[in-house]
Design a protein around this motif. Structure first.
Motif, short mmCIF file in Angstrom:
data_model
loop_
_atom_site.label_atom_id
_atom_site.label_comp_id
_atom_site.label_asym_id
_atom_site.label_seq_id
_atom_site.Cartn_x
_atom_site.Cartn_y
_atom_site.Cartn_z
N ARG A 135 14.03 3.28 -1.44
CA ARG A 135 15.18 3.76 -0.65
C ARG A 135 15.21 3.03 0.69
O ARG A 135 14.19 2.55 1.19
CB ARG A 135 15.08 5.26 -0.42
CG ARG A 135 13.90 5.68 0.46
CD ARG A 135 13.80 7.18 0.59
NE ARG A 135 12.64 7.56 1.39
CZ ARG A 135 12.14 8.79 1.44
NH1 ARG A 135 12.68 9.77 0.73
NH2 ARG A 135 11.09 9.06 2.20
N LEU A 136 16.39 3.01 1.28
CA LEU A 136 16.55 2.44 2.62
C LEU A 136 15.92 3.37 3.64
O LEU A 136 16.24 4.56 3.68
CB LEU A 136 18.04 2.26 2.92
CG LEU A 136 18.37 1.72 4.33
CD1 LEU A 136 17.93 0.27 4.48
CD2 LEU A 136 19.87 1.86 4.61
N SER A 147 10.62 5.74 -2.42
CA SER A 147 11.19 7.08 -2.32
C SER A 147 10.16 8.08 -2.81
O SER A 147 9.18 7.73 -3.46
CB SER A 147 12.46 7.17 -3.15
OG SER A 147 12.18 6.97 -4.53
N GLY A 148 10.39 9.34 -2.53
CA GLY A 148 9.46 10.38 -2.93
C GLY A 148 9.67 10.86 -4.34
O GLY A 148 9.04 11.83 -4.77
N ALA A 191 0.84 -1.19 0.00
CA ALA A 191 0.00 0.00 0.00
C ALA A 191 0.88 1.24 0.00
O ALA A 191 2.08 1.17 0.32
CB ALA A 191 -0.89 -0.01 1.24
N PRO A 192 0.32 2.41 -0.34
CA PRO A 192 1.10 3.65 -0.20
C PRO A 192 1.63 3.77 1.24
O PRO A 192 0.88 3.57 2.20
CB PRO A 192 0.06 4.74 -0.51
CG PRO A 192 -0.92 4.08 -1.42
CD PRO A 192 -1.01 2.66 -0.93
N GLY A 193 2.90 4.05 1.36
CA GLY A 193 3.51 4.11 2.68
C GLY A 193 3.93 2.75 3.22
O GLY A 193 4.47 2.65 4.32
#
Length: 213
Positions: free
Chosen positions: A187-188, A211-212, A162-164
């Motif tokens: 990303r880590l 990542s954003g 899911a998102p997040g």
């Protein structure tokens, strides 16, 4: 209870105390281990055959990450094999809804019997390859205990998040090369050394998020 069973229970209870877990869950954990031991004689579900080794290398190793799933609602355990870490985590964290993803038929049959006999209402079995599981965005977290590289796990299971959502990958030594090779868009988020009672080997929990970008 024979001497080996008593020793396994003592070792498990000591490990649960070290992990700050309720020792009452030793009973269902040992029931799972007993079932795994019986099936393993016929179906070769795991190379680890000594029940005491199973306590540290299967149960306690799986439970070492329990603190990181306590606030997670849904978890897909990819390539779970005989149910590791998914079944021990489902026992330890009843609020966690676990999907055990396993394409091997004999392992999936064992998983269904384990879920049924243990009365695990918070676990279900998906007999499929992870990349074929058609539940996009359905999970707050995915995990894999012994499945390929971080990039490979994301390739087959990233669509499930899911998102997040986050990948919680259980690794041995710190996998710096795998972290450096994370695919675009990931990303880590964190890496946590884990202490597994009864094991001297290195263990790390690697948490990866989108990542954003």
């Amino acid at each position: 209870m024979n001497a080996d069973q008593s020793a396994s229970r003592d070792e498990l209870q000591a490990g649960l105390v070290a992990l700050a877990l309720d020792t009452a869950i030793a009973t269902p954990l040992l029931a799972y281990l007993s079932l795994l031991d019986r099936w393993n004689r016929t179906y070769n579900l795991t190379a680890i055959r000594d029940p005491r080794d199973m306590v540290s290398r299967h149960l306690l190793d799986s439970l070492a990450m329990h603190a990181y799933v306590r606030d997670v609602a849904t978890l897909a355990d990819l390539g779970t094999g005989p149910g590791l870490p998914g079944i021990p985590l489902a026992i330890a964290v009843p609020s966690l809804q676990v999907t055990l993803v396993e394409s091997n038929g004999k392992k999936a049959r064992f998983l269904r019997e384990a879920v049924r006999s243990l009365g695990l209402g918070n676990a279900r079995v998906a007999e499929t390859r992870a990349e074929a599981l058609d539940e996009p965005g359905a999970y707050a977290a995915i995990t894999a205990r012994a499945l390929a590289t971080l990039a490979d796990i994301l390739a087959v299971g990233g669509h499930l998040l899911a998102p997040g959502g986050r990948l919680l990958a259980m690794k041995g030594a710190r996998p710096d090369e795998e972290i450096a090779a994370l695919p675009t868009g990931w990303r880590l988020q964190a890496i946590h050394p884990l202490a597994v009672p009864g094991l001297a080997a290195e263990r790390h929990l690697v948490i990866v998020e989108r990542s954003g970008d």
